[in-house]
Design a protein around this motif. Structure first.
Motif, PDB file in Angstrom:
ATOM      1  N   LYS A   2       0.826  -1.216   0.000  1.00 13.72           N
ATOM      2  CA  LYS A   2       0.000   0.000   0.000  1.00 13.72           C
ATOM      3  C   LYS A   2       0.857   1.261   0.000  1.00 13.72           C
ATOM      4  O   LYS A   2       0.521   2.248  -0.655  1.00 13.72           O
ATOM      5  CB  LYS A   2      -0.941   0.008   1.200  1.00 13.72           C
ATOM      6  N   LEU A   3       1.965   1.229   0.747  1.00 11.93           N
ATOM      7  CA  LEU A   3       2.840   2.405   0.785  1.00 11.93           C
ATOM      8  C   LEU A   3       3.517   2.641  -0.560  1.00 11.93           C
ATOM      9  O   LEU A   3       3.595   3.785  -1.018  1.00 11.93           O
ATOM     10  CB  LEU A   3       3.882   2.265   1.894  1.00 11.93           C
TER      11      LEU A   3
ATOM     12  N   GLU B 145      14.683  -5.589   5.443  1.00  9.05           N
ATOM     13  CA  GLU B 145      15.639  -4.483   5.295  1.00  9.05           C
ATOM     14  C   GLU B 145      15.701  -3.990   3.857  1.00  9.05           C
ATOM     15  O   GLU B 145      15.729  -2.787   3.603  1.00  9.05           O
ATOM     16  CB  GLU B 145      17.039  -4.913   5.743  1.00  9.05           C
ATOM     17  N   ALA B 146      15.726  -4.931   2.913  1.00 10.73           N
ATOM     18  CA  ALA B 146      15.793  -4.558   1.502  1.00 10.73           C
ATOM     19  C   ALA B 146      14.543  -3.787   1.080  1.00 10.73           C
ATOM     20  O   ALA B 146      14.638  -2.770   0.381  1.00 10.73           O
ATOM     21  CB  ALA B 146      15.978  -5.798   0.631  1.00 10.73           C
TER      22      ALA B 146
ATOM     23  N   LEU C 173      11.773   1.382  -0.005  1.00  8.21           N
ATOM     24  CA  LEU C 173      10.615   2.208   0.322  1.00  8.21           C
ATOM     25  C   LEU C 173      11.048   3.620   0.726  1.00  8.21           C
ATOM     26  O   LEU C 173      10.483   4.610   0.248  1.00  8.21           O
ATOM     27  CB  LEU C 173       9.799   1.555   1.443  1.00  8.21           C
ATOM     28  N   THR C 174      12.052   3.719   1.564  1.00  7.34           N
ATOM     29  CA  THR C 174      12.506   5.049   1.986  1.00  7.34           C
ATOM     30  C   THR C 174      13.188   5.792   0.840  1.00  7.34           C
ATOM     31  O   THR C 174      13.019   7.008   0.703  1.00  7.34           O
ATOM     32  CB  THR C 174      13.441   4.967   3.210  1.00  7.34           C
ATOM     33  N   HIS C 175      13.917   5.071   0.013  1.00  7.82           N
ATOM     34  CA  HIS C 175      14.570   5.694  -1.143  1.00  7.82           C
ATOM     35  C   HIS C 175      13.528   6.294  -2.085  1.00  7.82           C
ATOM     36  O   HIS C 175      13.646   7.440  -2.529  1.00  7.82           O
ATOM     37  CB  HIS C 175      15.421   4.646  -1.859  1.00  7.82           C
TER      38      HIS C 175
ATOM     39  N   HIS D 194      12.665  10.375  -3.113  1.00  5.88           N
ATOM     40  CA  HIS D 194      12.646  10.937  -4.465  1.00  5.88           C
ATOM     41  C   HIS D 194      11.255  11.395  -4.884  1.00  5.88           C
ATOM     42  O   HIS D 194      11.124  12.408  -5.584  1.00  5.88           O
ATOM     43  CB  HIS D 194      13.217   9.939  -5.466  1.00  5.88           C
ATOM     44  N   VAL D 195      10.215  10.698  -4.477  1.00  8.79           N
ATOM     45  CA  VAL D 195       8.860  11.175  -4.776  1.00  8.79           C
ATOM     46  C   VAL D 195       8.633  12.507  -4.073  1.00  8.79           C
ATOM     47  O   VAL D 195       8.023  13.416  -4.640  1.00  8.79           O
ATOM     48  CB  VAL D 195       7.788  10.127  -4.405  1.00  8.79           C
ATOM     49  N   GLY D 196       9.147  12.651  -2.870  1.00  2.43           N
ATOM     50  CA  GLY D 196       9.062  13.940  -2.179  1.00  2.43           C
ATOM     51  C   GLY D 196       9.723  15.046  -2.980  1.00  2.43           C
ATOM     52  O   GLY D 196       9.210  16.173  -3.044  1.00  2.43           O
ATOM     53  N   GLN D 197      10.846  14.761  -3.607  1.00  2.00           N
ATOM     54  CA  GLN D 197      11.502  15.756  -4.460  1.00  2.00           C
ATOM     55  C   GLN D 197      10.609  16.126  -5.645  1.00  2.00           C
ATOM     56  O   GLN D 197      10.487  17.300  -6.002  1.00  2.00           O
ATOM     57  CB  GLN D 197      12.839  15.211  -4.978  1.00  2.00           C
TER      58      GLN D 197
END
Length: 163
Positions: free
Chosen positions: A15-16, A129-130, A135-137, A141-144
Motif C-alpha cells: 500500500k505504501l 531491510e531490503a 521504500l525510503t529511497h 525521491h517522490v518527495g523531491q
C-alpha cells in the motif's frame, strides 16, 4: 515475525509503494512537458532525471528480487543522471515500467520470504531491510518530485489539487 504481523507488513508496504506512486501520478497530472526539465537549483536534478533514476533503480532492485543481486549488470547508474528524456510521455513510460516492476515483485511475497536474504551490491539484507531500504529511497525521491511540482503551484500542494 508472527504470521499476522508478517502479512500486515507485506500488505502495508504494498500500500505504501502504491501510495508513493499515486503522489507522483497526481503531480504529473498537473505539469507540462517543459516543467519536467525545470531545475530548482543548477546543481539539483529535475523531475525527468529523478524519474529516470527511479526507473533504473527499480528495474535493477526488483527484477528477480529474491534470486539475484539488486545491482544488475544492465544498470547504467551514471546515465540515469543525464537529462535525456524528451517529453512527459516518455518519462511516464519509464515511471509506469519502474512501478510495475516494484509492485509485481512485492505483490506475491509471502511470510516465508521475509526470512530470506536479498543482496544489493553483494551485501546481504533481510528481505524486510531490503524492502525498507527501497521504500525510503522512493519516498525521498517522490518527495523531491512533489516539491518541484509545488513550485509551479505558487507553493500550494500540487498533489492535493485533484480538480
Amino acid at each position: 515475525m508472527k504470521t499476522s504481523h508478517a502479512n500486515n507488513y507485506l500488505e502495508s508496504v504494498y500500500k505504501l509503494f502504491a501510495y508513493y506512486k499515486s503522489l507522483g501520478d497526481r503531480t504529473f497530472n498537473q505539469i507540462t512537458d517543459e516543467m519536467i526539465h525545470f531545475r530548482p537549483h543548477p546543481e539539483a536534478n529535475n523531475i525527468a532525471i529523478i524519474v529516470k533514476h527511479l526507473h533504473g533503480n527499480m528495474l535493477s532492485r526488483w527484477t528477480d528480487f529474491l534470486n539475484s543481486d539488486g545491482e544488475k549488470d544492465f544498470r547504467k547508474r551514471d546515465e540515469e543522471f543525464t537529462d535525456s528524456i524528451e517529453n512527459k510521455e516518455q518519462m511516464l513510460q519509464l515511471w509506469e515500467e519502474g512501478w510495475n516492476c516494484v509492485l509485481d515483485a512485492v505483490r506475491p511475497l509471502k511470510e516465508p520470504d521475509l526470512d530470506r536474504i536479498a543482496y544489493i551490491r553483494n551485501e546481504g539484507h533481510s528481505v524486510i531491510e531490503a524492502i525498507n531500504r527501497q521504500l525510503t529511497h522512493y519516498a525521498y525521491h517522490v518527495g523531491q518530485i512533489v516539491y518541484i511540482g509545488t513550485l509551479f503551484k505558487g507553493g500550494g500542494m500540487a498533489v492535493a489539487d485533484d480538480s
